[in-house]
Design an enzyme around this catalytic site. Structure first.
Site, short mmCIF file in Angstrom:
data_model
loop_
_atom_site.label_atom_id
_atom_site.label_comp_id
_atom_site.label_asym_id
_atom_site.label_seq_id
_atom_site.Cartn_x
_atom_site.Cartn_y
_atom_site.Cartn_z
N ASP A 30 0.82 -1.21 0.00
CA ASP A 30 0.00 0.00 0.00
C ASP A 30 0.86 1.27 0.00
O ASP A 30 0.56 2.22 -0.71
CB ASP A 30 -0.90 0.03 1.23
CG ASP A 30 -2.14 -0.83 1.04
OD1 ASP A 30 -2.20 -1.53 0.01
OD2 ASP A 30 -3.02 -0.79 1.91
N LYS A 105 -8.92 2.39 11.56
CA LYS A 105 -9.32 2.29 10.16
C LYS A 105 -9.32 0.81 9.83
O LYS A 105 -8.29 0.19 9.59
CB LYS A 105 -8.34 3.05 9.26
CG LYS A 105 -8.74 3.04 7.80
CD LYS A 105 -7.89 4.03 7.00
CE LYS A 105 -8.34 4.10 5.56
NZ LYS A 105 -8.12 2.86 4.80
N ARG A 126 -19.49 -0.49 -1.67
CA ARG A 126 -19.09 0.83 -2.16
C ARG A 126 -19.01 0.87 -3.69
O ARG A 126 -19.32 1.88 -4.30
CB ARG A 126 -17.73 1.22 -1.57
CG ARG A 126 -17.32 2.62 -1.99
CD ARG A 126 -16.08 3.11 -1.26
NE ARG A 126 -14.90 2.40 -1.68
CZ ARG A 126 -13.66 2.85 -1.49
NH1 ARG A 126 -13.46 3.99 -0.88
NH2 ARG A 126 -12.63 2.14 -1.88
N GLU A 161 -17.82 -0.70 8.13
CA GLU A 161 -16.89 -1.64 7.52
C GLU A 161 -17.31 -3.07 7.90
O GLU A 161 -17.51 -3.37 9.07
CB GLU A 161 -15.48 -1.32 8.03
CG GLU A 161 -14.37 -1.91 7.20
CD GLU A 161 -14.00 -1.07 5.97
OE1 GLU A 161 -14.74 -0.11 5.63
OE2 GLU A 161 -12.97 -1.39 5.35
N LYS A 294 -2.38 6.78 8.04
CA LYS A 294 -2.01 5.41 7.66
C LYS A 294 -0.74 4.96 8.38
O LYS A 294 0.23 5.69 8.45
CB LYS A 294 -1.84 5.31 6.14
CG LYS A 294 -3.19 5.39 5.44
CD LYS A 294 -3.16 4.79 4.06
CE LYS A 294 -3.10 3.28 4.08
NZ LYS A 294 -3.24 2.71 2.73
N CYS A 389 17.56 -27.97 -11.28
CA CYS A 389 16.19 -27.78 -10.80
C CYS A 389 15.91 -28.67 -9.59
O CYS A 389 16.13 -29.88 -9.65
CB CYS A 389 15.20 -28.11 -11.92
SG CYS A 389 13.48 -28.08 -11.37
N CYS A 392 13.24 -31.43 -10.88
CA CYS A 392 13.53 -32.46 -11.90
C CYS A 392 15.01 -32.68 -12.17
O CYS A 392 15.37 -33.57 -12.94
CB CYS A 392 12.81 -32.10 -13.20
SG CYS A 392 13.52 -30.65 -14.00
N CYS A 407 14.28 -23.25 -14.96
CA CYS A 407 14.33 -24.64 -15.39
C CYS A 407 13.60 -24.68 -16.73
O CYS A 407 12.45 -24.28 -16.81
CB CYS A 407 13.63 -25.55 -14.39
SG CYS A 407 13.24 -27.18 -15.05
N1 NAD Z 1 -1.36 -2.00 -2.97
C1 NAD Z 1 -1.96 -1.56 -4.03
O1 NAD Z 1 -1.60 -1.85 -5.18
C2 NAD Z 1 -3.15 -0.70 -3.87
C3 NAD Z 1 -3.90 -0.31 -4.98
C4 NAD Z 1 -5.02 0.46 -4.77
C5 NAD Z 1 -5.36 0.86 -3.49
N2 NAD Z 1 -4.61 0.48 -2.43
C6 NAD Z 1 -4.94 0.89 -1.06
O2 NAD Z 1 -6.34 0.91 -0.91
C7 NAD Z 1 -6.72 2.10 -0.31
C8 NAD Z 1 -7.44 2.90 -1.38
O3 NAD Z 1 -8.24 3.76 -0.84
P1 NAD Z 1 -9.76 3.48 -0.59
O4 NAD Z 1 -10.48 4.60 -1.22
O5 NAD Z 1 -10.16 2.11 -0.94
O6 NAD Z 1 -9.79 3.54 0.93
P2 NAD Z 1 -9.21 4.70 1.80
O7 NAD Z 1 -7.92 4.25 2.33
O8 NAD Z 1 -9.26 6.02 1.11
O9 NAD Z 1 -10.27 4.77 2.94
C9 NAD Z 1 -11.67 4.82 2.73
C10 NAD Z 1 -12.22 3.56 3.24
O10 NAD Z 1 -11.78 3.31 4.56
C11 NAD Z 1 -12.65 2.41 5.15
N3 NAD Z 1 -12.75 2.64 6.60
C12 NAD Z 1 -12.33 1.76 7.52
N4 NAD Z 1 -12.54 2.22 8.75
C13 NAD Z 1 -13.08 3.44 8.62
C14 NAD Z 1 -13.51 4.41 9.56
N5 NAD Z 1 -13.39 4.22 10.87
N6 NAD Z 1 -14.03 5.56 9.09
C15 NAD Z 1 -14.13 5.78 7.75
N7 NAD Z 1 -13.74 4.88 6.80
C16 NAD Z 1 -13.21 3.72 7.24
C17 NAD Z 1 -13.94 2.53 4.41
O11 NAD Z 1 -14.13 1.29 3.78
C18 NAD Z 1 -13.71 3.57 3.36
O12 NAD Z 1 -14.30 3.21 2.14
C19 NAD Z 1 -5.48 2.79 0.16
O13 NAD Z 1 -5.19 2.40 1.47
C20 NAD Z 1 -4.42 2.26 -0.79
O14 NAD Z 1 -3.15 2.21 -0.22
C21 NAD Z 1 -3.53 -0.28 -2.60
ZN ZN Z 2 12.51 -28.60 -13.30
#
Ligand code: NAD
Ligand code: ZN
Length: 663
Positions: A30, A105, A126, A161, A294, A389, A392, A407
């Protein structure tokens, strides 16, 4: 690279990373993903006229497509992110004198639960923030903490959540060793994707509320007490009146994160007073009255007890760290990835070292480095890569700058199992009723060797296995039958051809190849003629598909479709296409005038393509038309004026699409 190119590159990368993440298999941590978003945000703030369109920073989640789509009463947004105490202080300064609640969160998935005149009317995911999936039936059957009735008149909408508790997760995996869940968040998402609650029995979820809307307005304005009065378990909220107190609560939550029964990835700050929160309003993709702090990815130290070399589906031999069990990121970790020999060398890792293990979100844990090399006792051992390998015994070859080992024996038993598992995976044939452990067992007993062998399995053969009963045998067979519709694109993915990516498969379909046999016939020359397919990918495709010819025949004989599917083809331009020859840019939010429903941008693009348009992402001198929806940014219009581009409201396009029979 100039800012425009970098912005486009970042925007494209976000789309790819999100796609993987929301399909349940993120490719980066993340924090790494957030860094990409932050860089894009910074560049767009400095160069607003270069804002990408569509702008991924203004979009949340992933489109809902599984159950019936339901439009939210108000958008379900993302949250503004913070990682530093100064940002928490700045949040308090924006709202002088306002009390704030700080809560965990939770790392599950958010739901909107709607009551009409006291009765639970529906529960909706959502989705893309505007439209979500109707999961009412699943929620009624599986989710604790959502009362069937509330004592309140009118319309009540509670948001919160849905999580799988760690204890539920652990118990489920003990009962289902052959088809374990990956992690609690993934499990919660998967549970609410089920078509029938019976298929996910035992996978109960818990709902924690954190948001409330009432019509007529309820008298209670304190969020936490209002939720409790209605009978909900609210997320654990602590009230703070200044930034120091809030920071202290954030630290406490982070310290407790291992002891709690749910996964969390940060803390949320939010105005405690419902009226003040509503009055603060929203930005394009987040409310102003809340902030997400975060936490850094969790790191723990443990001892690296051994390294084993694992054979992948394309024959890649990857080092896997065996660790003394350590609890990190919500689960006990005993294995972690070491990537390749170069990473081992660069991080100076030896067997017996105390190492740092990092795990973030759903990503496979990895060894981030050696804790303190000066504490070595001398008993540590070098990690020696194999020369043959481990499965194998075939001599290995080295490829690329990071000296990855391969391999190349195509009948290597370990590769065979990996390839079968890959064929059955969601991106390929999607034989979801047979888990990896069963595939391995069926391969061991000689029933499975090639993907085509799945189609020779019968219920009777499966029933000979002790742990397979009538019901699961029937489900397995049904799942295999369904997978016969795999089609060219997914079959190509499923055959795990080295260097051919999911993108390669999509490009071949769009370029007009009708079947897997067509691809083989085209030869290297025919394939490099396709945009974005280079000579290495082309040679690999031809070499492996030629080798696989007998297998392709067996798949055909088993009734498996290797022909291109309509959904993978470029759009067919309608006769009398109203936008023929026009280069078009689309901006703003589009909705279908007949139903008033919002139409996702890619869907509208495809309609315009069918109408003969070529779609561009930004307005330039070569643009013929700018189609505008609702909430259009000023920058686009100014540019259109500058380049004298015709601006047409979407309401004028729909009648043309209808007249041409495109919709
Ligand atoms: N690793 C990756 O490739 C990748 C790709 C996309 C997104 N992400 C991760 O996903 C998240 C994307 O953001 P998002 O919009 O899904 O979520 P966000 O991190 O912006 O947070 C919003 C969400 O938090 C949740 N939440 C949990 N507890 C809560 C609380 N007490 N109050 C309010 N909301 C609460 C809710 O589900 C809400 O929809 C980020 O954390 C990002 O790092 C990671
Ligand atoms: Zn092999």
């Amino acid at each position: 690279m100039n800012a425009r190119e970098r912005i486009q590159e970042l925007a494209d990368r976000i789309v790819v990373l999100r796609d993987a993440y929301y399909r349940g298999s993120p490719t980066v941590a993340d924090a790494e993903y957030d860094a990409v978003e932050d860089e894009l945000r910074g560049l767009v703030e400095a160069n607003p006229e270069l804002a990408p369109d569509p702008n991924p920073l203004e979009q949340v989640g992933a489109p809902a497509v599984l159950h019936a789509p339901i439009r939210h009463s108000r958008p379900m947004l993302s949250l503004e992110k913070a990682t530093k105490p100064e940002q928490v202080a700045a949040f308090f300064e924006r709202f002088p004198g306002q009390p704030v609640v700080v809560m965990p969160k939770l790392d599950g998935l958010s739901l909107a639960v709607v009551y009409e005149n006291g009765r639970l009317a529906r529960a909706v995911t959502r989705g893309d923030g505007t439209t979500g999936d109707d999961v009412t039936k699943l929620v009624r059957a599986l989710t604790d903490g959502i009362p069937a009735r509330v004592d309140a008149p009118g319309r009540v909408e509670v948001r919160g959540e849905a999580v799988m508790l760690r204890s539920t997760f652990a118990a489920y995996n003990t009962d289902h060793p052959d088809k374990p869940l990956i992690n609690p968040r993934n499990a919660a998402a998967g549970t609410l994707r089920a078509k029938d609650p019976a298929t996910v029995a035992g996978r109960n979820l818990r709902f924690f509320a954190f948001d409330l809307y009432t019509e007529p307005d309820s008298a209670e304005t304190d969020l936490g007490s209002a939720l409790q009065t209605l009978g909900f378990t609210a997320a654990d909220m602590r009230r703070c009146t200044d930034a120091e107190a809030a920071q202290a609560v954030i630290t406490t939550i982070e310290q407790q994160r291992n002891e709690l029964d749910y996964d969390l990835d940060g803390a949320v700050l939010r105005l405690a007073d419902r009226d003040a929160y509503a009055a603060a309003g929203t930005r394009s993709s987040s409310p102003r009255g809340a902030l997400a702090f975060k936490f850094a990815a969790e790191e723990k130290t443990t001892v690296l007890s051994d390294v084993v070399w694992d054979v992948g589906k394309t024959g890649k031999i990857a080092p896997v760290a065996w660790l003394e069990p350590v609890f990190v990121g919500g689960t006990t970790v005993t294995r972690a990835t070491l990537a390749n020999q170069e990473v081992i060398r660069a991080r100076g890792i030896k067997i017996g070292d105390t190492v740092l293990v990092r795990r973030a979100g759903d990503v496979i844990p990895f060894v981030a480095g050696v804790l303190d090399a000066s504490k070595r006792t001398g008993a540590e051992q070098e990690i020696v890569p194999p020369t043959v390998c481990p499965s194998c015994g075939h001599p290995l070859t080295e490829q690329g700058n990071s000296r990855e080992l391969f391999c190349t024996n195509v009948s290597c038993p370990a590769q065979t199992v990996r390839r079968l598992i890959h064929w059955a995976s969601r991106a390929a044939a999607d034989i979801d009723a047979i888990g990896g452990v069963w595939i391995e067992r069926l391969a061991e007993t000689g029933l499975l060797e090639h993907p085509s062998d799945f189609y020779g399995l019968t219920k009777e053969t499966l029933l000979e296995y002790d742990r397979i009963g009538e019901v699961s045998a029937a489900r397995m067979i049904e799942s295999i039958d369904r997978s016969r519709q795999v089609g060219l694109r997914r079959a190509l993915i499923g055959l795990a051809i080295p260097m051919a990516s999911e993108g390669t498969a999509a490009r071949l379909c769009r370029a007009g190849f009708g079947s897997l046999e067509d691809v083989v016939e085209a030869g290297v020359d025919g394939l490099v003629a396709v945009e974005d397919i280079g000579p290495k990918v082309a040679s690999s495709l031809i070499e492996h598909l030629t080798r696989l010819r007998p297998e392709l025949e067996r798949l055909r004989e088993a009734g498996v479709s290797l022909d291109v599917r309509e959904e993978d083809l470029p759009p067919v331009v309608a006769a009398g296409a109203p936008l023929a020859g026009k280069t078009v840019v689309i901006t703003g939010s589009i909705s279908d005038p007949r139903s008033g429903e919002k139409v996702p941008r890619p869907t509208f693009q495809r309609l315009c393509e069918k109408a003969g348009a070529a779609i561009a992402s930004s307005v330039s001198a070569s643009t013929d038309m700018l189609i505008t929806g609702a909430d259009v940014g000023a920058a686009k219009l100014t540019k259109a004026e500058k380049f004298e581009v015709e601006v047409v409201d979407q309401s004028e396009i729909w009648p043309q699409l209808i007249a041409a029979g495109i919709v």
